[in-house]
Design a protein around this motif. Structure first.
Motif, PDB file in Angstrom:
ATOM      1  N   ALA A  63      43.996  60.454  21.885  1.00 32.53           N
ATOM      2  CA  ALA A  63      43.410  60.787  20.584  1.00 32.53           C
ATOM      3  C   ALA A  63      44.424  60.540  19.474  1.00 32.53           C
ATOM      4  O   ALA A  63      45.641  60.614  19.679  1.00 32.53           O
ATOM      5  CB  ALA A  63      42.952  62.243  20.556  1.00 32.53           C
ATOM      6  N   PHE A  64      43.911  60.238  18.287  1.00 33.99           N
ATOM      7  CA  PHE A  64      44.723  60.078  17.085  1.00 33.99           C
ATOM      8  C   PHE A  64      44.256  61.082  16.038  1.00 33.99           C
ATOM      9  O   PHE A  64      43.063  61.387  15.958  1.00 33.99           O
ATOM     10  CB  PHE A  64      44.573  58.665  16.505  1.00 33.99           C
ATOM     11  CG  PHE A  64      45.278  57.591  17.290  1.00 33.99           C
ATOM     12  CD1 PHE A  64      46.490  57.076  16.862  1.00 33.99           C
ATOM     13  CD2 PHE A  64      44.716  57.095  18.460  1.00 33.99           C
ATOM     14  CE1 PHE A  64      47.138  56.084  17.584  1.00 33.99           C
ATOM     15  CE2 PHE A  64      45.350  56.102  19.196  1.00 33.99           C
ATOM     16  CZ  PHE A  64      46.569  55.595  18.746  1.00 33.99           C
ATOM     17  N   ASP A  65      45.195  61.592  15.253  1.00 32.49           N
ATOM     18  CA  ASP A  65      44.800  62.385  14.089  1.00 32.49           C
ATOM     19  C   ASP A  65      44.899  61.507  12.850  1.00 32.49           C
ATOM     20  O   ASP A  65      45.472  60.417  12.877  1.00 32.49           O
ATOM     21  CB  ASP A  65      45.660  63.648  13.947  1.00 32.49           C
ATOM     22  CG  ASP A  65      47.125  63.350  13.685  1.00 32.49           C
ATOM     23  OD1 ASP A  65      47.437  62.495  12.838  1.00 32.49           O
ATOM     24  OD2 ASP A  65      47.981  63.989  14.323  1.00 32.49           O
ATOM     25  N   SER A  66      44.327  61.969  11.745  1.00 32.33           N
ATOM     26  CA  SER A  66      44.264  61.178  10.521  1.00 32.33           C
ATOM     27  C   SER A  66      44.528  62.062   9.321  1.00 32.33           C
ATOM     28  O   SER A  66      44.085  63.217   9.284  1.00 32.33           O
ATOM     29  CB  SER A  66      42.873  60.525  10.399  1.00 32.33           C
ATOM     30  OG  SER A  66      42.736  59.843   9.176  1.00 32.33           O
ATOM     31  N   ARG A  67      45.255  61.508   8.359  1.00 28.81           N
ATOM     32  CA  ARG A  67      45.488  62.224   7.097  1.00 28.81           C
ATOM     33  C   ARG A  67      45.430  61.229   5.941  1.00 28.81           C
ATOM     34  O   ARG A  67      45.667  60.023   6.134  1.00 28.81           O
ATOM     35  CB  ARG A  67      46.828  62.936   7.123  1.00 28.81           C
ATOM     36  CG  ARG A  67      48.043  62.030   7.021  1.00 28.81           C
ATOM     37  CD  ARG A  67      49.274  62.660   7.579  1.00 28.81           C
ATOM     38  NE  ARG A  67      49.195  62.758   9.020  1.00 28.81           N
ATOM     39  CZ  ARG A  67      50.164  63.268   9.776  1.00 28.81           C
ATOM     40  NH1 ARG A  67      51.262  63.727   9.236  1.00 28.81           N
ATOM     41  NH2 ARG A  67      50.035  63.312  11.090  1.00 28.81           N
ATOM     42  N   ILE A  68      45.109  61.729   4.762  1.00 27.10           N
ATOM     43  CA  ILE A  68      44.983  60.891   3.574  1.00 27.10           C
ATOM     44  C   ILE A  68      46.119  61.212   2.611  1.00 27.10           C
ATOM     45  O   ILE A  68      46.390  62.376   2.318  1.00 27.10           O
ATOM     46  CB  ILE A  68      43.613  61.110   2.891  1.00 27.10           C
ATOM     47  CG1 ILE A  68      42.491  60.563   3.776  1.00 27.10           C
ATOM     48  CG2 ILE A  68      43.573  60.431   1.522  1.00 27.10           C
ATOM     49  CD1 ILE A  68      41.113  60.817   3.246  1.00 27.10           C
ATOM     50  N   ILE A  69      46.776  60.149   2.116  1.00 30.55           N
ATOM     51  CA  ILE A  69      47.920  60.304   1.224  1.00 30.55           C
ATOM     52  C   ILE A  69      47.637  59.538  -0.069  1.00 30.55           C
ATOM     53  O   ILE A  69      47.703  58.301  -0.092  1.00 30.55           O
ATOM     54  CB  ILE A  69      49.203  59.756   1.886  1.00 30.55           C
ATOM     55  CG1 ILE A  69      49.428  60.414   3.251  1.00 30.55           C
ATOM     56  CG2 ILE A  69      50.412  59.935   0.976  1.00 30.55           C
ATOM     57  CD1 ILE A  69      50.427  59.695   4.120  1.00 30.55           C
ATOM     58  N   PRO A  70      47.291  60.225  -1.171  1.00 37.03           N
ATOM     59  CA  PRO A  70      47.129  59.522  -2.452  1.00 37.03           C
ATOM     60  C   PRO A  70      48.456  58.900  -2.873  1.00 37.03           C
ATOM     61  O   PRO A  70      49.525  59.488  -2.662  1.00 37.03           O
ATOM     62  CB  PRO A  70      46.703  60.635  -3.416  1.00 37.03           C
ATOM     63  CG  PRO A  70      46.230  61.758  -2.545  1.00 37.03           C
ATOM     64  CD  PRO A  70      47.040  61.669  -1.286  1.00 37.03           C
ATOM     65  N   ILE A  71      48.404  57.711  -3.472  1.00 33.43           N
ATOM     66  CA  ILE A  71      49.644  57.033  -3.814  1.00 33.43           C
ATOM     67  C   ILE A  71      49.477  56.209  -5.080  1.00 33.43           C
ATOM     68  O   ILE A  71      48.404  55.656  -5.349  1.00 33.43           O
ATOM     69  CB  ILE A  71      50.113  56.136  -2.638  1.00 33.43           C
ATOM     70  CG1 ILE A  71      51.573  55.731  -2.811  1.00 33.43           C
ATOM     71  CG2 ILE A  71      49.207  54.928  -2.462  1.00 33.43           C
ATOM     72  CD1 ILE A  71      52.235  55.266  -1.538  1.00 33.43           C
ATOM     73  N   ASN A  72      50.544  56.155  -5.888  1.00 34.44           N
ATOM     74  CA  ASN A  72      50.568  55.320  -7.078  1.00 34.44           C
ATOM     75  C   ASN A  72      51.152  53.951  -6.742  1.00 34.44           C
ATOM     76  O   ASN A  72      51.897  53.799  -5.770  1.00 34.44           O
ATOM     77  CB  ASN A  72      51.429  55.973  -8.174  1.00 34.44           C
ATOM     78  CG  ASN A  72      50.877  57.305  -8.628  1.00 34.44           C
ATOM     79  OD1 ASN A  72      49.672  57.443  -8.828  1.00 34.44           O
ATOM     80  ND2 ASN A  72      51.747  58.294  -8.786  1.00 34.44           N
ATOM     81  N   ASP A  73      50.834  52.958  -7.566  1.00 34.67           N
ATOM     82  CA  ASP A  73      51.333  51.603  -7.326  1.00 34.67           C
ATOM     83  C   ASP A  73      52.846  51.576  -7.171  1.00 34.67           C
ATOM     84  O   ASP A  73      53.381  50.876  -6.311  1.00 34.67           O
ATOM     85  CB  ASP A  73      50.933  50.679  -8.475  1.00 34.67           C
ATOM     86  CG  ASP A  73      49.456  50.291  -8.412  1.00 34.67           C
ATOM     87  OD1 ASP A  73      48.818  50.552  -7.383  1.00 34.67           O
ATOM     88  OD2 ASP A  73      48.957  49.722  -9.399  1.00 34.67           O
ATOM     89  N   GLU A  74      53.538  52.336  -8.016  1.00 36.20           N
ATOM     90  CA  GLU A  74      55.001  52.292  -7.998  1.00 36.20           C
ATOM     91  C   GLU A  74      55.598  52.961  -6.763  1.00 36.20           C
ATOM     92  O   GLU A  74      56.794  52.799  -6.485  1.00 36.20           O
ATOM     93  CB  GLU A  74      55.576  52.931  -9.267  1.00 36.20           C
ATOM     94  CG  GLU A  74      55.136  54.349  -9.531  1.00 36.20           C
ATOM     95  CD  GLU A  74      53.906  54.442 -10.409  1.00 36.20           C
ATOM     96  OE1 GLU A  74      53.728  55.483 -11.064  1.00 36.20           O
ATOM     97  OE2 GLU A  74      53.106  53.472 -10.428  1.00 36.20           O
ATOM     98  N   ASP A  75      54.790  53.697  -6.028  1.00 36.24           N
ATOM     99  CA  ASP A  75      55.308  54.389  -4.838  1.00 36.24           C
ATOM    100  C   ASP A  75      54.973  53.674  -3.526  1.00 36.24           C
ATOM    101  O   ASP A  75      55.422  54.096  -2.460  1.00 36.24           O
ATOM    102  CB  ASP A  75      54.751  55.817  -4.775  1.00 36.24           C
ATOM    103  CG  ASP A  75      55.266  56.682  -5.908  1.00 36.24           C
ATOM    104  OD1 ASP A  75      56.412  56.478  -6.333  1.00 36.24           O
ATOM    105  OD2 ASP A  75      54.514  57.568  -6.368  1.00 36.24           O
ATOM    106  N   ILE A  76      54.184  52.606  -3.601  1.00 37.70           N
ATOM    107  CA  ILE A  76      53.769  51.909  -2.376  1.00 37.70           C
ATOM    108  C   ILE A  76      54.972  51.365  -1.621  1.00 37.70           C
ATOM    109  O   ILE A  76      55.108  51.562  -0.407  1.00 37.70           O
ATOM    110  CB  ILE A  76      52.768  50.784  -2.702  1.00 37.70           C
ATOM    111  CG1 ILE A  76      51.435  51.376  -3.154  1.00 37.70           C
ATOM    112  CG2 ILE A  76      52.564  49.869  -1.492  1.00 37.70           C
ATOM    113  CD1 ILE A  76      50.449  50.350  -3.683  1.00 37.70           C
ATOM    114  N   LEU A  77      55.864  50.682  -2.330  1.00 31.37           N
ATOM    115  CA  LEU A  77      57.049  50.125  -1.670  1.00 31.37           C
ATOM    116  C   LEU A  77      57.894  51.227  -1.061  1.00 31.37           C
ATOM    117  O   LEU A  77      58.350  51.116   0.088  1.00 31.37           O
ATOM    118  CB  LEU A  77      57.878  49.309  -2.663  1.00 31.37           C
ATOM    119  CG  LEU A  77      59.225  48.783  -2.135  1.00 31.37           C
ATOM    120  CD1 LEU A  77      59.042  47.893  -0.920  1.00 31.37           C
ATOM    121  CD2 LEU A  77      59.968  48.031  -3.246  1.00 31.37           C
TER     122      LEU A  77
END
Length: 240
Positions: free
Chosen positions: A112-126
């Motif tokens: 099994a895998f768990d899942s979570r959502i992480i909001p992110i801004n363009d400048e934080d993607i890298l």
């Protein structure tokens, strides 16, 4: 009765970029059950890459990154109208099912895998993906380190020794004993990426009576990722 559902209407804000991160549940135990090769099992990584390809084709993220039993998907547009419960439940379930289908093994216990959502801004993607790639490198050094020590000492002794060592000390220990991590396959150090690339297609235009060049996109699995930087993410269209 629908009013009794908890968080069923909770959504990610529209036009938000998010990362969905999936992690294998109790995969240390699964590795023992499947008798995976240490420090790296090549078949396991081929399966994880195929799971990521399935996720890419099913949910259309802009980038997928995986190492070990972890998968990160970057989305510009979320499926299911951004409904958080739906995204987490379906993606975790889909990933688990894909893993079972692609691994084709007799599992003692359903993975099994768990899942979570992480909001992110363009400048934080890298920064996010550099953070995860740094963790991939740490995992690589530690995996090779503990594997080497367990060939010389008991499991308890090996664990005690490596727990007191810094990353550079493990790296040096391996080097002094003929294991140069610079020479191992790139994906073991930096992980695997899945994204779209364009390929050139030359065809004959009967109407104009000449060859014509066009470009078609396809899903590309990158086993030779560079150390993440802005140029890489610009080249695949993830950041401007």
């Amino acid at each position: 009765m629908k009013d009794y559902e908890v968080y069923s209407s909770l959504k990610v804000p529209k036009n938000s970029k998010v990362i969905v991160r999936l992690d294998g549940r109790a995969f240390h135990k699964l590795a023992k059950d499947l008798d995976l090769t240490k420090p790296y099992d090549e078949n396991f990584y081929r399966v994880m890459a195929k799971v990521c390809e399935d996720l890419f084709k099913e949910f259309s993220p802009s980038f997928v990154y995986t190492f070990s039993d972890e998968i990160s998907l970057l989305f510009d547009d979320l499926p299911f109208d951004g409904r958080i419960e739906k995204i987490n439940s379906v993606m975790a379930g889909f990933t688990s099912s894909s893993f079972v289908i692609n691994y084709d093994a007799d599992f003692k216990k359903p993975p099994a895998f768990d899942s979570r959502i992480i909001p992110i801004n363009d400048e934080d993607i890298l920064d996010y993906f550099k953070w995860r790639q740094d963790e991939s490198w740490t995992n690589c050094v530690n995996s090779h380190g503990i594997s080497y020590l367990k060939n010389k000492y008991s499991n308890n002794e090996a664990n005690d020794k490596i727990n007191g060592m810094k990353l550079n000390e493990i790296h040096e220990l391996l080097f002094q004993n003929g294991i140069n991590l610079n020479d191992i396959e790139t994906y073991k150090k930096r992980g695997i990426g899945i994204y779209r690339k364009n390929k050139k297609v030359v065809g004959f235009n009967k109407k104009e009576n000449k060859n014509q060049t066009s470009y078609r996109s396809y899903v590309f699995t990158d086993w030779e990722l560079p150390i993440f930087n802005e140029d890489f993410f610009r080249s695949i269209g993830v950041i401007e």
